[in-house]
Design an enzyme around this catalytic site. Structure first.
Site, PDB file in Angstrom:
ATOM      1  N   CYS A 103       0.839  -1.342   0.120  1.00 13.31           N
ATOM      2  CA  CYS A 103      -0.102   0.082  -0.081  1.00 13.31           C
ATOM      3  C   CYS A 103       0.969   1.393  -0.129  1.00 13.31           C
ATOM      4  O   CYS A 103       1.669   1.384   0.804  1.00 13.31           O
ATOM      5  CB  CYS A 103      -0.864   0.056   1.202  1.00 13.31           C
ATOM      6  SG  CYS A 103      -2.073   1.563   1.079  1.00 13.31           S
ATOM      7  N   GLY A 227      -8.071  -5.864  -9.588  1.00 14.77           N
ATOM      8  CA  GLY A 227      -8.120  -4.743  -8.366  1.00 14.77           C
ATOM      9  C   GLY A 227      -9.048  -3.593  -8.958  1.00 14.77           C
ATOM     10  O   GLY A 227     -10.539  -3.751  -9.057  1.00 14.77           O
TER      11      GLY A 227
END
Length: 322
Positions: A103, A227
């Site tokens: 992330c 995603g």
């Protein structure tokens, strides 16, 4: 229950996405053919503090045979203890634990979590080793091509994570400081595949069935993770299933079909709570993206608070009235 570690054929995985892969969205993706789903990233410290909100992120949908829970943090002992806690809580519903080391969000990185761990591979390895010792479930790690723009470290990092005990690796081949700009560098996935012996999942820029098929062919990865390509588009998993099965591809969803899916999504969220329904504002933006009247629809969605209000916006888009 699908086992991605020992699967004999490629699987389509729904990526963990903070604020997006809620139980309602995961349920819709499973209905459309997603083989494996991941929770939103779960704070190990949040679990340690007994946060009910954090714990709720891990609850499987009724149609999920199992779920992989993604956790984040930078303290090996905390990560290991909370991974064991998750295993105890979910039991057979847990397919595995995934550790977020990719992330790039500033609020995550500044605490030393997410992709910040790619700058500290020894600490990252201690985390993996500690979690591996604490659980019996499969353990995977998700990371990026590297942290700094232009400095590829994913191959060495992948080898270190495998040596520390990771059973599966997922790579998003952009640099952390690249965020989601530019193209995903597929050759980086291929390099990780060549250097490791555990299953590698390829992630990044999968927007259709053809993208999934070419990613597998070009990189040799074991599975494909979707995603952003799934946001507002759970249909992508049916298309990927057809592509991987070498079957005729389905027609692109019509505006009406997209809005019907959005309405179903809103109903699922409304069934959880009024607070959960507010999430439909973000999801709704993705469902209307690219459609006539999308700008007006986004403005209306930003003030919706009830199921009837969301339904009215999606119905108007379907009828071309926005």
């Amino acid at each position: 229950m699908v086992d991605p570690i020992h699967a004999l054929h490629p699987l389509a995985l729904l990526a963990p996405m903070a604020g997006m892969t809620d139980v309602a969205f995961r349920s819709l993706c499973v209905d459309q053919g997603a083989d494996i789903t991941f929770s939103e990233m779960v704070s190990a410290k949040g679990l340690a503090y007994g946060s009910e909100k954090t714990a709720s992120l891990m609850r499987p949908a009724d149609n999920e045979e199992g779920i992989i829970v993604q956790i984040f943090g930078h303290e090996p002992e905390t990560m290991a203890r909370e991974a064991a806690h998750i295993e105890e809580m979910l039991g057979d519903a847990l397919l595995g634990i995934d550790i977020n080391m990719g992330c790039p969000a500033r609020k995550i990185v500044k605490k030393g979590d997410g992709s910040a761990l790619m700058r500290e591979p020894d600490l990252a390895a201690r985390i993996v080793s500690s979690v591996r010792s604490a659980i019996s479930s499969p353990l995977s790690v998700k990371f990026r091509r590297g942290y700094l723009l232009g400095e590829e470290t994913c191959v060495d990092f992948a080898c270190k994570m495998e040596e520390a005990g990771a059973d599966m690796l997922t790579i998003h081949p952009r640099f952390a400081m690249q965020y989601y700009k530019g193209n995903a560098e597929r050759a980086a996935i291929a390099r990780v595949v060549a250097a490791t012996s555990v299953p590698v999942v390829g992630n990044g820029d999968v927007k259709c069935g053809a993208d999934a098929l070419s990613l597998l062919e070009e990189t040799g990865c074991a599975h494909v993770m979707v995603g952003r390509g799934a946001l507002g588009n759970p249909f992508i998993f049916h298309e990927i299933a057809c592509a991987l099965g070498h079957q005729p591809l389905p027609h692109s969803p019509t505006t009406t079909e997209r809005m019907q899916m959005a309405q179903q999504h809103a109903r699922l969220l409304a069934g959880i709570s009024d607070a959960a329904l507010i999430r439909m504002r973000k999801h709704g933006h993705h469902y209307v993206s690219g459609l006539p009247g999308a700008s007006a629809a986004r403005r209306m969605l930003s003030t919706c608070t009830t199921l009837d209000e969301f339904d009215a916006v999606f119905a108007a888009v379907s009828e071309g009235l926005t």
